[in-house]
Scaffold this active site. Structure first.
Site, mmCIF file in Angstrom:
data_model
loop_
_atom_site.group_PDB
_atom_site.id
_atom_site.type_symbol
_atom_site.label_atom_id
_atom_site.label_comp_id
_atom_site.label_asym_id
_atom_site.label_seq_id
_atom_site.Cartn_x
_atom_site.Cartn_y
_atom_site.Cartn_z
ATOM 1 N N ILE A 372 19.716 20.308 29.958
ATOM 2 C CA ILE A 372 19.874 20.131 28.527
ATOM 3 C C ILE A 372 18.525 20.251 27.829
ATOM 4 C CG2 ILE A 372 19.716 17.613 28.560
ATOM 5 C CD1 ILE A 372 22.245 17.630 26.798
ATOM 6 N N ASP A 373 18.525 20.954 26.733
ATOM 7 C CA ASP A 373 17.322 21.130 25.927
ATOM 8 C C ASP A 373 17.141 19.877 25.065
ATOM 9 O OD1 ASP A 373 15.401 22.447 24.107
ATOM 10 O OD2 ASP A 373 17.110 22.491 22.737
ATOM 11 N N LYS A 374 15.916 19.602 24.655
ATOM 12 C CA LYS A 374 15.724 18.403 23.847
ATOM 13 C C LYS A 374 15.856 18.689 22.342
ATOM 14 C CE LYS A 374 11.668 16.802 22.764
ATOM 15 N NZ LYS A 374 11.661 16.671 21.291
#
Ligand SMILES: [Mg+2]
Length: 685
Positions: A372-374
């Site tokens: 997951i990207d932040k």
């Protein structure tokens, strides 16, 4: 899909029978939907000719020669390439759905043809009301339904080749080159390494390079996903495709053409999209075992009747063996998967999950790891005010009012955060004069009868301002949470401070909890720094995180996880996530994100709410279960018919397979499959 298969023209894969994908992905819609239109044409053609065959067969009018003619058109014109697929599956010894369909329909066709031409060779005991049974309409209906399934499947698979055209749109087309005889606007292809280029305010940076003269702020969010603009001075690196926000500068071209980071992203997305392994279709798995089993039963039937059956033994044995092949062909087989997928995709859309390709829905339930990207995915993606601390007796409203008033004239992203907060709290700004930006420190302006400052600690030092101990402690605490602290000064007094951060979305925490409950391992990859990453990962209880990860490295992380045997889903929102989204088993884009991310991913969460991932996984479970149920219904009635077709009941009651029994099995299985798939529509997720 099987990378070892390369052909110079479009066609089916000799291994799995699926349509081959072009190496160079198509760049427009019509191209991507071509497969669907081809199947649609075949289906409608088949339908038009099948309807009269069914009417003739059912009404007792017979006209066997007309039935033969129309069925021939349906099978070998509309359904021609189904037989090509069936044949390739046989010569490659990888039996699949098409092998079964081919075997069943050809048996029905050939049997009926022989009965039509040589009725005299069949004993009278097989005739009903003087007619030999014909199975033309069974063959025609099966082919039509399989074509319908293929058409629906092609529609569900939809567009995949769009990511690249969206990415290519991001790359600048022209550049301003400084030659010995002045400045020229030239085509981007003409830029060579070592050229000096001028980039004006508001222009995209044309190639990768370094600043030679001037300074500016650059919005690199397209590449890094980070919303806060970055200050660039002499020798700083700049990246093609990013936006020069203020001031013009001269840069040295260092990487051009296919060497730029953006070009590499384009290249890797293209590669990833054509090397994704195929999903092994459930229908094929079942067929692989079912086909040999049916052939075995047919052979046994033939052997038994030719040894012990009534005379003429050979003809009877032939009839019963072929009957087994005819009844065993499940007409709803071709529909079982696509119909569930179509209904499942529709159900998902109702709750804001757009599923672009069917593979995504099939694979989601198997996911073990979510990467997951932040920024923009777990967080809002832009800075906002998280805390306001005021020095008594000043109110926090007053602190915000002063800050907002001073920042009115500034374009800085932090000022936007302050102005937004004051707007939200309906605080009026005061009139200011002599606005002044103090580079690297903050801003200054005159209020009615005093001066006000907003900025960092360096600003306080510059004006030799002292600060209350407890404000200092709060500031340190906020900074330890990776927040940016801005001090607000009125006159000579530090009246309070504001903390700014890219806040976590309100839904993120619950979403991560839900995904943990499903047993997923959660890995955060961010281009942001270690302190911010650690803070968010800790807050959200994320299992593993890696900071300062560039777009290409994100893709490498996905590869690494897949090599470990994980089934990886990737959730992201930016161009910097595009490579990872395309490489993951399932790419999940935020609907609020960049167009390229949306196109690279198989799933889009319309509202960017991560809680939807858990619901999408649940829906995937339900859809796959629905497909298995459909396959059960597709096979069960036909399987029940096999003993009848084999003549098991003949010695006792004289019952044999008739077109009516085949018709009943066909309609029961198709209706059961349809009704079962429609249940998905109302399922609660
Ligand atoms: Mg992002």
């Amino acid at each position: 899909m099987h990378p070892e298969i390369l052909r110079d023209k479009p066609g089916p894969c000799p291994i799995c029978g699926m349509d081959l994908e072009p190496i160079k992905p198509s760049q427009d819609d019509s191209e991507a939907l071509r497969e669907y239109h081809t199947w649609a044409k075949r289906f409608w053609l088949a339908l038009i000719f099948t309807i009269p065959v069914v009417i003739l067969a059912m009404s007792g009018l017979h006209y066997p020669k007309i039935q033969f003619l129309l069925t021939t058109i349906v099978l070998f014109w509309a359904g021609a390439n189904l037989y090509v697929r069936a044949w390739t599956s046989v010569i490659n010894r990888s039996l699949n759905m098409f092998s079964l369909i081919g075997l069943g329909t050809l048996s029905a066709y050939v049997f009926s043809l022989v009965a039509l031409i040589f009725p005299q060779i069949f004993p009278d005991s097989l005739k009903m009301e003087g007619y030999l049974p014909l199975y033309f309409e069974s063959a025609a209906v099966i082919i039509t339904l399989v074509l319908l399934g293929q058409m629906l499947e092609a529609r569900a698979r939809g567009k995949t080749g769009m990511a690249l055209s969206a990415l290519i749109k991001e790359s600048p087309k022209r550049a301003r080159r400084i030659d010995s005889d002045g400045e020229h606007e030239v085509n981007i292809d003409e830029i060579k390494v070592g050229d000096h280029l001028r980039v004006l305010s508001g222009e995209k940076i044309p190639v990768d390079g370094a600043l030679l003269e001037g300074q500016s702020h650059v919005d690199e969010s397209i590449i890094t996903g980070e919303a806060i603009s970055i200050k660039k001075e002499k020798t700083d690196k700049v990246i093609a495709g990013t936006m020069n926000l203020e001031g013009s500068f001269i840069m040295l071209a260092e990487k051009v053409g296919s060497e730029t980071l953006l070009a590499q992203i384009v290249d890797m997305v293209a590669k990833a999209q054509r090397t994704l392994p195929p999903i092994q279709r459930v229908a094929d798995k079942v067929s692989r075992y079912f086909v040999p089993a049916v052939i075995l039963v047919a052979l046994v039937t033939f052997a038994l009747w030719s040894l012990w059956g009534p005379q003429p033994r050979f003809i009877n044995a032939f009839v019963y063996a072929v009957s087994v092949l005819i009844i065993a062909c499940p007409c709803a087989l071709g529909l079982a998967t696509p119909i569930s997928i179509i209904v499942g995709v529709g159900r998902a859309a109702q709750i804001g999950i757009l599923i672009k390709n069917a593979e995504a829905l099939e694979k989601l339930e198997k996911v073990t790891t979510l990467v997951i990207d932040k920024t923009g995915t777990l967080t809002e993606g832009f800075p906002s005010i998280t805390d306001i601390i005021s020095k008594e007796p000043v109110t926090s409203g007053k602190v915000l009012q002063i800050a907002a008033s001073v920042e009115q004239g500034s374009e800085h992203p932090l000022s936007k955060a302050i102005l937004q907060e004051s707007k939200k709290k309906k605080i009026n700004t005061l009139a200011v004069q002599n606005f002044e930006a103090i580079t690297g420190m903050g801003v200054k302006a005159n209020l009615e009868n005093t001066v006000a400052l907003v900025g960092n600690q360096a600003l306080l030092k510059k004006f030799q301002l002292s600060i209350a101990q407890y404000l200092l402690e709060s500031a340190q605490k906020l900074e330890s949470q990776a927040k940016t602290v801005l001090y607000v000064v009125e006159g000579n007094d530090v009246i309070g401070l504001l903390a700014v951060a890219d806040d976590v979305k309100p839904t993120s925490k619950e979403a991560i909890e839900g995904l943990h409950k499903l047993g997923l391992h959660i890995v955060m990859l961010t281009g942001d720094n270690e302190a911010v990453a650690e803070n968010v990962a800790h807050d959200l209880n994320i299992d593993e995180y890696h900071a300062k990860v560039n777009p290409l490295e994100k893709g490498l992380w996905i590869e690494r996880l897949k090599e470990q045997g994980d089934i990886v889903a990737m959730a992201g929102d930016g161009i910097n996530d595009a490579v990872a989204l395309a490489k993951a088993d399932v790419g999940i884009a935020m609907g609020t994100g960049a167009g390229v991310a949306l196109e690279s991913a198989g799933v889009t969460l319309v509202h960017g709410d991560l809680k939807m991932i858990a619901r999408a996984i649940l829906l995937s479970h339900l859809t796959m279960r629905n497909i298995w149920q459909n396959l059960f219904f597709a096979f069960i009635y036909n399987c029940l018919g096999i003993p009848i077709a084999a003549g098991l009941l003949y010695p006792f009651w004289g019952i044999t397979l008739t077109p009516m029994i085949a018709g009943v099995a066909m309609s029961f299985s198709s209706i059961s499959v349809l009704l079962n798939a429609l249940r998905l529509k109302k399922v609660s997720i």
